[in-house]
Motif scaffolding. Structure first.
Motif, PDB file in Angstrom:
ATOM      1  N   LEU A 157       0.813  -1.214   0.000  1.00 24.23           N
ATOM      2  CA  LEU A 157       0.000   0.000   0.000  1.00 24.23           C
ATOM      3  C   LEU A 157       0.847   1.266   0.000  1.00 24.23           C
ATOM      4  O   LEU A 157       0.373   2.333  -0.391  1.00 24.23           O
ATOM      5  CB  LEU A 157      -0.927   0.018   1.221  1.00 24.23           C
ATOM      6  N   SER A 158       2.100   1.154   0.428  1.00 21.16           N
ATOM      7  CA  SER A 158       2.975   2.327   0.507  1.00 21.16           C
ATOM      8  C   SER A 158       3.744   2.577  -0.783  1.00 21.16           C
ATOM      9  O   SER A 158       4.468   3.570  -0.886  1.00 21.16           O
ATOM     10  CB  SER A 158       3.970   2.161   1.660  1.00 21.16           C
ATOM     11  N   ASN A 159       3.595   1.689  -1.766  1.00 20.77           N
ATOM     12  CA  ASN A 159       4.352   1.791  -3.016  1.00 20.77           C
ATOM     13  C   ASN A 159       3.452   2.270  -4.156  1.00 20.77           C
ATOM     14  O   ASN A 159       2.662   1.492  -4.696  1.00 20.77           O
ATOM     15  CB  ASN A 159       4.972   0.449  -3.373  1.00 20.77           C
ATOM     16  N   PRO A 160       3.551   3.534  -4.562  1.00 20.02           N
ATOM     17  CA  PRO A 160       2.669   4.059  -5.608  1.00 20.02           C
ATOM     18  C   PRO A 160       2.834   3.354  -6.952  1.00 20.02           C
ATOM     19  O   PRO A 160       1.919   3.373  -7.783  1.00 20.02           O
ATOM     20  CB  PRO A 160       3.090   5.535  -5.720  1.00 20.02           C
ATOM     21  N   THR A 161       3.979   2.727  -7.188  1.00 14.32           N
ATOM     22  CA  THR A 161       4.216   2.075  -8.477  1.00 14.32           C
ATOM     23  C   THR A 161       3.788   0.610  -8.482  1.00 14.32           C
ATOM     24  O   THR A 161       3.916  -0.067  -9.504  1.00 14.32           O
ATOM     25  CB  THR A 161       5.705   2.167  -8.859  1.00 14.32           C
ATOM     26  N   ALA A 162       3.303   0.109  -7.341  1.00 16.94           N
ATOM     27  CA  ALA A 162       2.821  -1.272  -7.288  1.00 16.94           C
ATOM     28  C   ALA A 162       1.623  -1.436  -8.213  1.00 16.94           C
ATOM     29  O   ALA A 162       0.843  -0.514  -8.429  1.00 16.94           O
ATOM     30  CB  ALA A 162       2.450  -1.647  -5.857  1.00 16.94           C
ATOM     31  N   ILE A 163       1.475  -2.629  -8.770  1.00 11.34           N
ATOM     32  CA  ILE A 163       0.383  -2.920  -9.703  1.00 11.34           C
ATOM     33  C   ILE A 163      -0.560  -3.934  -9.066  1.00 11.34           C
ATOM     34  O   ILE A 163      -0.129  -5.006  -8.626  1.00 11.34           O
ATOM     35  CB  ILE A 163       0.924  -3.458 -11.033  1.00 11.34           C
ATOM     36  N   ALA A 164      -1.834  -3.589  -9.019  1.00 14.02           N
ATOM     37  CA  ALA A 164      -2.859  -4.482  -8.474  1.00 14.02           C
ATOM     38  C   ALA A 164      -3.746  -4.959  -9.626  1.00 14.02           C
ATOM     39  O   ALA A 164      -4.415  -4.158 -10.272  1.00 14.02           O
ATOM     40  CB  ALA A 164      -3.693  -3.762  -7.424  1.00 14.02           C
ATOM     41  N   THR A 165      -3.732  -6.262  -9.870  1.00 10.04           N
ATOM     42  CA  THR A 165      -4.528  -6.859 -10.938  1.00 10.04           C
ATOM     43  C   THR A 165      -5.712  -7.592 -10.333  1.00 10.04           C
ATOM     44  O   THR A 165      -5.570  -8.308  -9.345  1.00 10.04           O
ATOM     45  CB  THR A 165      -3.685  -7.844 -11.771  1.00 10.04           C
ATOM     46  N   ASN A 166      -6.883  -7.414 -10.925  1.00  7.87           N
ATOM     47  CA  ASN A 166      -8.108  -8.016 -10.399  1.00  7.87           C
ATOM     48  C   ASN A 166      -8.189  -9.488 -10.782  1.00  7.87           C
ATOM     49  O   ASN A 166      -8.291  -9.825 -11.966  1.00  7.87           O
ATOM     50  CB  ASN A 166      -9.332  -7.265 -10.931  1.00  7.87           C
TER      51      ASN A 166
END
Length: 412
Positions: A197-206
């Motif tokens: 949650l603290s990493n703006p560049t993380a990618i969350a895929t549904n």
């Protein structure tokens, strides 16, 4: 959700409107009106992590968009922007495992008389329970079916994830409120992996809307059965396929695909004996409209039921291929060794003038399989021409056209 939990949740919401506190934490009424443009994708990838369904949708423009963003304040304290469409509530959930609903932290923004009310809860086995986790609503608004809220929360330490204390499986939910009582949360988004949650560049895929039904997670996060054995539903050609993923308790996600001009269906049975209280979930193309039916088959009778709660997530028809993803609260398999173990079958059939025709059995497992166990193996009984399997097909064929015809009339 049991009646006691529903009452507790309702009391929390009522006390929120009165400005009092429950269990040490207010269910807070939004103090400010939130302009629609205040939640946007402007800072996604720079100062905030974003997740959305549909992927990449913009919450600042009109249209359906389920969206959540997080930005680190300090330590375990985060700012959340949440938006979604619902007549009742939207929520964001944080889970330490892919199996959601196991003491997850869920932050709920509810529409109470066109005012946003906020509550911090724990989600466990289908029940939302109020908690005194540190969380505060900043502002919120309701516009038609769209609920928006901005809040801060001190999230728990993600002790069971590997990357960091702030990495979770991220979920977005919505649900209804009836006389102040919430329905079981319906997942709109569940990330395929923990995201920091603290990493703006993380990618969350549904994981629920990956655009295609495939064998990618068979044996790791989902149980799979198919005919022909091992066929891949993500490539062209005939492939009847079903997979299950445990959400929590008796609640599962199903992915179902098959070839038919009318419908495909998955059936769960507690025994091999025909006509003994089967649960049947039908995905049908009726007059170019996709519909999901939950029915009970018992002693030669098929009956539409509300005792098998199910929700269509998505469905599509491409030529002869029907695909659907849905969630369902399956019954307790009391006659098998485990509550989630069933004989599983796949069927298809035609639709004529809005009526579902006789089912054709494609797959019936030789033994009860645990739907919650990704490593479980299901072998097709029909390839050995078992008399029991064909007896089941024949009995269903006699009952289905008449009663499902009535069901279609009720549902349309």
């Amino acid at each position: 959700m049991d009646s006691g939990s529903r009452v507790v949740f309702a009391v929390i919401m009522i006390m929120a409107c009165m400005g009092t506190r429950a269990n040490g934490l207010s269910s807070i009424t939004a103090p400010n009106t939130l302009p629609s443009g205040n939640i946007s994708r402007a800072n996604c990838g720079t100062t905030q992590l974003c997740a959305a369904q549909p992927a990449g949708c913009n919450p600042s423009v009109s249209g359906s968009c389920f969206f959540v963003s997080t930005s680190l304040i300090s330590g375990q304290n985060f700012s959340f922007h949440l938006q979604g469409q619902s007549s009742g509530y939207v929520a964001v959930g944080l889970s330490r495992t892919i199996k959601t609903g196991q003491n997850d932290s869920v932050y709920v923004c509810a529409n109470i008389n066109n005012t946003v009310n906020f509550s911090s809860t724990l989600y466990n086995n289908g029940v939302l329970t109020h908690t005194n986790t540190q969380a505060n609503l900043v502002m919120g608004s309701v516009s038609g079916q769209t609920i928006r809220c901005i809040f801060s929360a001190t999230v728990p330490n993600a002790t069971s994830t590997k990357s960091s204390s702030t990495s979770f499986f991220l979920s977005i939910y919505n649900g209804t409120l009836t006389n102040g009582l919430p329905s079981i949360p319906k997942a709109v988004f569940i990330s395929t992996a923990p995201v920091d949650l603290s990493n703006p560049t993380a990618i969350a895929t549904n994981s629920l809307y990956m655009g295609i039904i495939s064998r990618a997670n068979c044996g790791t996060t989902q149980f799979c059965a198919a005919q022909p054995a091992g066929c891949n539903p993500s490539v062209s050609g005939s492939c009847f396929f079903v997979s299950t993923i445990l959400i929590s308790g008796q609640n599962f996600y199903f992915q179902l695909q098959g070839q038919s001009s009318g419908y495909v269906a998955v059936l769960l049975s507690k025994t091999t004996t025909t006509g003994q209280y089967y649960s049947v979930y039908v995905c049908a193309n009726i007059n170019n409209t996709f519909k999901l039916f939950s029915i009970i088959y018992n002693n030669g009778t098929l009956t539409p039921t509300n005792t098998l709660p199910s929700n269509l997530v998505t469905g599509s028809v491409s030529g002869q291929t029907i695909q659907c993803i849905f969630s369902a609260l399956v019954p307790n398999a009391t006659s098998t060794k485990k509550s989630t173990s069933f004989f599983i079958s796949i069927y298809n059939g035609t639709v004529t003038n809005g009526l579902l025709g006789s089912p054709n059995a494609i797959f019936t497992s030789t033994a009860a399989v645990d739907l919650s166990n990704p490593n479980a193996t299901a072998t097709n009984r029909l390839t050995s021409a078992s008399p029991n399997a064909f007896g089941l097909q024949r009995t269903l064929s006699q009952a289905l056209p008449i009663l499902l015809g009535g069901l279609v009339f009720i549902m349309m």
